[in-house]
Design a protein around this motif. Structure first.
Motif, PDB file in Angstrom:
ATOM      1  N   GLU A  26      33.089  23.653 -18.588  1.00  0.00           N
ATOM      2  CA  GLU A  26      33.571  24.827 -19.318  1.00  0.00           C
ATOM      3  C   GLU A  26      32.807  25.056 -20.618  1.00  0.00           C
ATOM      4  OE1 GLU A  26      37.789  24.262 -19.694  1.00  0.00           O
ATOM      5  OE2 GLU A  26      38.115  24.627 -17.569  1.00  0.00           O
ATOM      6  N   ARG A  27      31.484  24.951 -20.525  1.00  0.00           N
ATOM      7  CA  ARG A  27      30.596  25.176 -21.670  1.00  0.00           C
ATOM      8  C   ARG A  27      29.576  26.251 -21.319  1.00  0.00           C
ATOM      9  NH1 ARG A  27      33.527  23.009 -25.445  1.00  0.00           N
ATOM     10  NH2 ARG A  27      33.944  20.830 -25.102  1.00  0.00           N
ATOM     11  N   ASP A  28      29.102  26.951 -22.328  1.00  0.00           N
ATOM     12  CA  ASP A  28      28.061  27.948 -22.144  1.00  0.00           C
ATOM     13  C   ASP A  28      26.715  27.237 -22.094  1.00  0.00           C
ATOM     14  OD1 ASP A  28      26.391  30.116 -22.109  1.00  0.00           O
ATOM     15  OD2 ASP A  28      27.016  30.904 -24.052  1.00  0.00           O
ATOM     16  N   ALA A  29      26.051  27.295 -20.965  1.00  0.00           N
ATOM     17  CA  ALA A  29      24.789  26.594 -20.782  1.00  0.00           C
ATOM     18  C   ALA A  29      23.654  27.208 -21.598  1.00  0.00           C
ATOM     19  CB  ALA A  29      24.408  26.584 -19.300  1.00  0.00           C
ATOM     20  N   TYR A  30      23.852  28.421 -22.114  1.00  0.00           N
ATOM     21  CA  TYR A  30      22.814  29.133 -22.849  1.00  0.00           C
ATOM     22  C   TYR A  30      22.874  28.923 -24.360  1.00  0.00           C
ATOM     23  CZ  TYR A  30      21.908  31.461 -18.429  1.00  0.00           C
ATOM     24  OH  TYR A  30      21.599  31.722 -17.123  1.00  0.00           O
ATOM     25  N   THR A  31      23.597  27.923 -24.823  1.00  0.00           N
ATOM     26  CA  THR A  31      23.737  27.685 -26.259  1.00  0.00           C
ATOM     27  C   THR A  31      22.608  26.847 -26.843  1.00  0.00           C
ATOM     28  OG1 THR A  31      25.032  25.693 -25.905  1.00  0.00           O
ATOM     29  CG2 THR A  31      26.248  27.768 -26.125  1.00  0.00           C
ATOM     30  N   GLY A  32      21.830  26.200 -26.002  1.00  0.00           N
ATOM     31  CA  GLY A  32      20.794  25.293 -26.492  1.00  0.00           C
ATOM     32  C   GLY A  32      21.263  23.853 -26.544  1.00  0.00           C
ATOM     33  N   ALA A  33      22.511  23.609 -26.153  1.00  0.00           N
ATOM     34  CA  ALA A  33      23.024  22.239 -26.120  1.00  0.00           C
ATOM     35  C   ALA A  33      22.359  21.460 -24.988  1.00  0.00           C
ATOM     36  CB  ALA A  33      24.536  22.249 -25.918  1.00  0.00           C
ATOM     37  N   LEU A  34      22.408  20.150 -25.102  1.00  0.00           N
ATOM     38  CA  LEU A  34      21.887  19.269 -24.056  1.00  0.00           C
ATOM     39  C   LEU A  34      23.050  18.819 -23.180  1.00  0.00           C
ATOM     40  CD1 LEU A  34      19.632  17.033 -26.313  1.00  0.00           C
ATOM     41  CD2 LEU A  34      18.904  18.964 -24.916  1.00  0.00           C
ATOM     42  N   PHE A  35      22.870  18.860 -21.869  1.00  0.00           N
ATOM     43  CA  PHE A  35      23.902  18.448 -20.923  1.00  0.00           C
ATOM     44  C   PHE A  35      23.353  17.299 -20.085  1.00  0.00           C
ATOM     45  CE2 PHE A  35      24.639  22.863 -21.960  1.00  0.00           C
ATOM     46  CZ  PHE A  35      25.984  22.843 -22.312  1.00  0.00           C
ATOM     47  N   LEU A  36      23.950  16.132 -20.245  1.00  0.00           N
ATOM     48  CA  LEU A  36      23.492  14.916 -19.572  1.00  0.00           C
ATOM     49  C   LEU A  36      24.393  14.636 -18.380  1.00  0.00           C
ATOM     50  CD1 LEU A  36      21.401  12.646 -19.731  1.00  0.00           C
ATOM     51  CD2 LEU A  36      23.041  11.367 -21.105  1.00  0.00           C
ATOM     52  N   LEU A  37      23.782  14.474 -17.211  1.00  0.00           N
ATOM     53  CA  LEU A  37      24.510  14.282 -15.961  1.00  0.00           C
ATOM     54  C   LEU A  37      24.007  13.016 -15.272  1.00  0.00           C
ATOM     55  CD1 LEU A  37      23.840  17.949 -14.889  1.00  0.00           C
ATOM     56  CD2 LEU A  37      25.927  17.136 -15.945  1.00  0.00           C
ATOM     57  N   CYS A  38      24.902  12.283 -14.624  1.00  0.00           N
ATOM     58  CA  CYS A  38      24.552  11.027 -13.960  1.00  0.00           C
ATOM     59  C   CYS A  38      24.991  11.095 -12.498  1.00  0.00           C
ATOM     60  CB  CYS A  38      25.253   9.860 -14.671  1.00  0.00           C
ATOM     61  SG  CYS A  38      24.718   8.243 -14.100  1.00  0.00           S
ATOM     62  N   ASN A  39      24.261  10.393 -11.626  1.00  0.00           N
ATOM     63  CA  ASN A  39      24.641  10.350 -10.217  1.00  0.00           C
ATOM     64  C   ASN A  39      25.671   9.250  -9.969  1.00  0.00           C
ATOM     65  OD1 ASN A  39      22.916   8.145 -10.504  1.00  0.00           O
ATOM     66  ND2 ASN A  39      22.042   8.385  -8.482  1.00  0.00           N
ATOM     67  N   LYS A  40      26.191   9.185  -8.744  1.00  0.00           N
ATOM     68  CA  LYS A  40      27.241   8.229  -8.403  1.00  0.00           C
ATOM     69  C   LYS A  40      26.762   6.784  -8.502  1.00  0.00           C
ATOM     70  CE  LYS A  40      30.756   7.345  -4.920  1.00  0.00           C
ATOM     71  NZ  LYS A  40      31.305   7.773  -3.617  1.00  0.00           N
ATOM     72  N   ALA A  41      25.528   6.527  -8.114  1.00  0.00           N
ATOM     73  CA  ALA A  41      24.984   5.163  -8.149  1.00  0.00           C
ATOM     74  C   ALA A  41      24.624   4.712  -9.563  1.00  0.00           C
ATOM     75  CB  ALA A  41      23.752   5.069  -7.253  1.00  0.00           C
ATOM     76  N   LYS A  42      24.663   5.620 -10.514  1.00  0.00           N
ATOM     77  CA  LYS A  42      24.358   5.356 -11.927  1.00  0.00           C
ATOM     78  C   LYS A  42      22.942   4.814 -12.147  1.00  0.00           C
ATOM     79  CE  LYS A  42      29.088   4.875 -13.334  1.00  0.00           C
ATOM     80  NZ  LYS A  42      30.108   4.130 -13.991  1.00  0.00           N
ATOM     81  N   ASP A  43      22.016   5.278 -11.321  1.00  0.00           N
ATOM     82  CA  ASP A  43      20.624   4.877 -11.516  1.00  0.00           C
ATOM     83  C   ASP A  43      19.720   6.075 -11.819  1.00  0.00           C
ATOM     84  OD1 ASP A  43      20.703   6.011  -8.991  1.00  0.00           O
ATOM     85  OD2 ASP A  43      19.470   4.459  -8.052  1.00  0.00           O
ATOM     86  N   LYS A  44      20.324   7.279 -11.911  1.00  0.00           N
ATOM     87  CA  LYS A  44      19.554   8.481 -12.210  1.00  0.00           C
ATOM     88  C   LYS A  44      20.303   9.329 -13.237  1.00  0.00           C
ATOM     89  CE  LYS A  44      17.729   8.717  -7.540  1.00  0.00           C
ATOM     90  NZ  LYS A  44      18.627   7.999  -6.664  1.00  0.00           N
ATOM     91  N   LEU A  45      19.544   9.973 -14.109  1.00  0.00           N
ATOM     92  CA  LEU A  45      20.082  10.913 -15.090  1.00  0.00           C
ATOM     93  C   LEU A  45      19.307  12.218 -15.000  1.00  0.00           C
ATOM     94  CD1 LEU A  45      20.350   8.783 -18.362  1.00  0.00           C
ATOM     95  CD2 LEU A  45      22.214   9.464 -16.858  1.00  0.00           C
ATOM     96  N   LYS A  46      20.012  13.317 -15.210  1.00  0.00           N
ATOM     97  CA  LYS A  46      19.373  14.622 -15.366  1.00  0.00           C
ATOM     98  C   LYS A  46      19.895  15.215 -16.665  1.00  0.00           C
ATOM     99  CE  LYS A  46      18.342  15.933 -10.633  1.00  0.00           C
ATOM    100  NZ  LYS A  46      18.549  16.948  -9.575  1.00  0.00           N
TER     101      LYS A  46
END
Length: 68
Positions: A26-46
């Protein structure tokens, strides 16, 4: 900077990740903020970021370890 604590399906494209940020976080992706996401295995980040002209995507993969 925002961290999605629940695992994310990393098969999603850039557009899918932006929809996730705006829907689940529920955040505006166009604000310039950084959004850190992790996969289920916890070995990858985007990390998704809007730089006023386009979305940037950083991808980090660990070969032998996991993120805490």
């Amino acid at each position: 900077m925002y961290l999605q604590s629940d695992p994310v399906d990393f098969r999603k494209s850039m557009d899918g990740l932006v929809v996730l940020v705006e829907g689940e976080l529920e955040r505006d992706a166009y604000t310039g903020a950084l959004f850190l996401l992790c996969n289920k295995a916890k070995d990858k980040l985007k990390l998704v970021h809007w730089d006023k002209t386009c979305f940037l995507l950083w991808y980090k993969r660990l070969e032998k370890q996991k993120f805490k």
